[in-house]
Motif scaffolding. Structure first.
Motif, short mmCIF file in Angstrom:
data_model
loop_
_atom_site.label_atom_id
_atom_site.label_comp_id
_atom_site.label_asym_id
_atom_site.label_seq_id
_atom_site.Cartn_x
_atom_site.Cartn_y
_atom_site.Cartn_z
N LYS A 193 4.47 10.02 -7.10
CA LYS A 193 5.53 10.35 -8.05
C LYS A 193 4.98 10.57 -9.45
O LYS A 193 5.39 11.49 -10.16
CB LYS A 193 6.58 9.24 -8.06
CG LYS A 193 7.40 9.14 -6.79
CD LYS A 193 8.43 8.02 -6.89
CE LYS A 193 9.27 7.93 -5.62
NZ LYS A 193 10.26 6.82 -5.69
N ILE A 194 4.04 9.71 -9.86
CA ILE A 194 3.45 9.85 -11.20
C ILE A 194 2.67 11.15 -11.31
O ILE A 194 2.77 11.87 -12.31
CB ILE A 194 2.55 8.64 -11.50
CG1 ILE A 194 3.39 7.36 -11.62
CG2 ILE A 194 1.76 8.86 -12.79
CD1 ILE A 194 2.58 6.10 -11.79
N VAL A 195 1.89 11.46 -10.26
CA VAL A 195 1.12 12.71 -10.28
C VAL A 195 2.07 13.91 -10.33
O VAL A 195 1.85 14.87 -11.08
CB VAL A 195 0.21 12.78 -9.03
CG1 VAL A 195 -0.42 14.17 -8.91
CG2 VAL A 195 -0.88 11.73 -9.11
N GLY A 196 3.16 13.86 -9.54
CA GLY A 196 4.13 14.95 -9.56
C GLY A 196 4.81 15.08 -10.91
O GLY A 196 5.01 16.20 -11.41
N LEU A 197 5.14 13.95 -11.55
CA LEU A 197 5.76 13.99 -12.87
C LEU A 197 4.81 14.58 -13.90
O LEU A 197 5.21 15.43 -14.72
CB LEU A 197 6.19 12.58 -13.28
CG LEU A 197 6.81 12.44 -14.68
CD1 LEU A 197 8.07 13.27 -14.79
CD2 LEU A 197 7.09 10.97 -14.98
N HIS A 198 3.55 14.13 -13.88
CA HIS A 198 2.57 14.69 -14.82
C HIS A 198 2.38 16.18 -14.60
O HIS A 198 2.25 16.95 -15.57
CB HIS A 198 1.24 13.96 -14.66
CG HIS A 198 1.25 12.58 -15.23
ND1 HIS A 198 0.18 11.72 -15.14
CD2 HIS A 198 2.21 11.89 -15.90
CE1 HIS A 198 0.48 10.58 -15.73
NE2 HIS A 198 1.69 10.65 -16.19
N ARG A 199 2.38 16.59 -13.33
CA ARG A 199 2.19 18.01 -13.05
C ARG A 199 3.37 18.83 -13.58
O ARG A 199 3.18 19.90 -14.16
CB ARG A 199 2.03 18.21 -11.54
CG ARG A 199 1.71 19.67 -11.16
CD ARG A 199 1.49 19.82 -9.67
NE ARG A 199 0.30 19.11 -9.23
CZ ARG A 199 0.31 18.04 -8.47
NH1 ARG A 199 1.48 17.54 -8.05
NH2 ARG A 199 -0.81 17.45 -8.11
N HIS B 4 0.83 -1.21 0.00
CA HIS B 4 0.00 0.00 0.00
C HIS B 4 0.86 1.26 0.00
O HIS B 4 0.61 2.20 -0.76
CB HIS B 4 -0.92 -0.02 1.22
CG HIS B 4 -1.65 1.27 1.45
ND1 HIS B 4 -2.70 1.68 0.65
CD2 HIS B 4 -1.47 2.26 2.38
CE1 HIS B 4 -3.13 2.86 1.06
NE2 HIS B 4 -2.41 3.22 2.11
N LEU B 5 1.90 1.27 0.84
CA LEU B 5 2.79 2.43 0.87
C LEU B 5 3.52 2.60 -0.46
O LEU B 5 3.66 3.73 -0.96
CB LEU B 5 3.82 2.26 2.00
CG LEU B 5 3.29 2.36 3.43
CD1 LEU B 5 4.43 2.16 4.42
CD2 LEU B 5 2.62 3.71 3.67
N LEU B 6 3.95 1.48 -1.06
CA LEU B 6 4.65 1.56 -2.34
C LEU B 6 3.75 2.10 -3.43
O LEU B 6 4.16 2.96 -4.23
CB LEU B 6 5.17 0.17 -2.72
CG LEU B 6 5.97 0.08 -4.02
CD1 LEU B 6 7.21 0.96 -3.96
CD2 LEU B 6 6.35 -1.37 -4.30
N ARG B 7 2.51 1.62 -3.47
CA ARG B 7 1.56 2.14 -4.48
C ARG B 7 1.27 3.62 -4.26
O ARG B 7 1.20 4.39 -5.22
CB ARG B 7 0.27 1.32 -4.43
CG ARG B 7 0.37 -0.05 -5.06
CD ARG B 7 -0.99 -0.66 -5.30
NE ARG B 7 -1.68 -0.90 -4.04
CZ ARG B 7 -1.65 -2.06 -3.39
NH1 ARG B 7 -0.96 -3.07 -3.88
NH2 ARG B 7 -2.31 -2.22 -2.27
N SER B 8 1.12 4.00 -2.99
CA SER B 8 0.83 5.41 -2.70
C SER B 8 2.00 6.30 -3.13
O SER B 8 1.79 7.35 -3.75
CB SER B 8 0.55 5.59 -1.20
OG SER B 8 -0.57 4.84 -0.81
#
Length: 218
Positions: free
Chosen positions: A102-108, A93-97
């Motif tokens: 990270k993906i959201v930050g990269l997209h942003r 769960h922590l790894l997925r979160s």
């Protein structure tokens, strides 16, 4: 009653044996068949006076301690497996979160960079459009891949944009590079060239380049 043969006992005593086997001890008895039958009876050793009583008590205690420790072991093993499962689930769960963050930050960051580039382009467009420039057009209908695969003649539908793009050649300072998804028929290209030339657009062929990928699919 066991009847022993002292001669046999003396012979056995000469042999260097720390603990003689049962068969050797029985060979010292004259009535070994009767004794062997008694020895084969279950629980016989617990019926001989106080030694049998203590032996029975020791066996019961050993069995009870073994059962108690087996019960504790099974309970601890179940708890251990449950704890490991919980730890694995929590770690995943922590790894997925973290991965999602990270993906959201990269997209942003990518979106912010794109918006900044577009803002700079818009602010500089008025200046750019007054000088010589090259327009590179990659036709696309901007459809999802799953949807695009079901559209008939998808590549031809994208190439409909060719006619609108070469209209930019009306500006004599513009060069157009059109990237077709497949080799275009030279007759079609010449048709548009002649059409623009008939409208007074100069040097259309020199300022127009139509290219296609080498690994295009027919």
């Amino acid at each position: 009653v066991a009847l022993a043969s002292f001669a046999r006992v003396a012979e056995l005593a000469v042999v260097d044996l720390e603990t003689p086997p049962v068969a050797e001890l029985l060979s010292c008895l004259s009535n070994r068949e009767e004794v062997a039958v008694l020895m084969g009876q279950p629980g016989r050793r617990y019926r001989i006076g106080m030694r049998g009583f203590h032996a029975a008590a020791t066996t019961i205690q050993s069995a009870w301690r073994m059962w108690t420790w087996v019960k504790r072991y099974r309970r601890r093993r179940t708890q251990h497996y449950a704890a490991v499962r919980i730890q694995v689930c929590w770690s995943m769960h922590l790894l997925r979160s973290r991965t999602r963050q990270k993906i959201v930050g990269l997209h942003r960051r990518l979106e912010d960079g794109w918006l900044q580039g577009m803002a700079e382009f818009v602010s500089e467009w008025e200046e750019l459009r007054r000088g010589p420039r090259t327009v590179i057009h990659l036709p696309s209908l901007s459809l999802p891949q799953a949807h695009a695969a079901s559209v008939p003649y998808y590549a031809c539908a994208q190439n409909v944009q060719f006619g609108g793009r070469i209209a930019d050649l009306r500006d004599p300072d513009v060069h157009v590079i059109y990237i077709s998804p497949f080799p275009m028929d030279p007759a079609v290209v010449q048709y548009y060239v002649k059409l623009l030339e008939s409208c007074g657009v100069p040097e259309v062929e020199r300022r127009l380049a139509v290219v296609h990928p080498e690994n295009h699919s027919g």
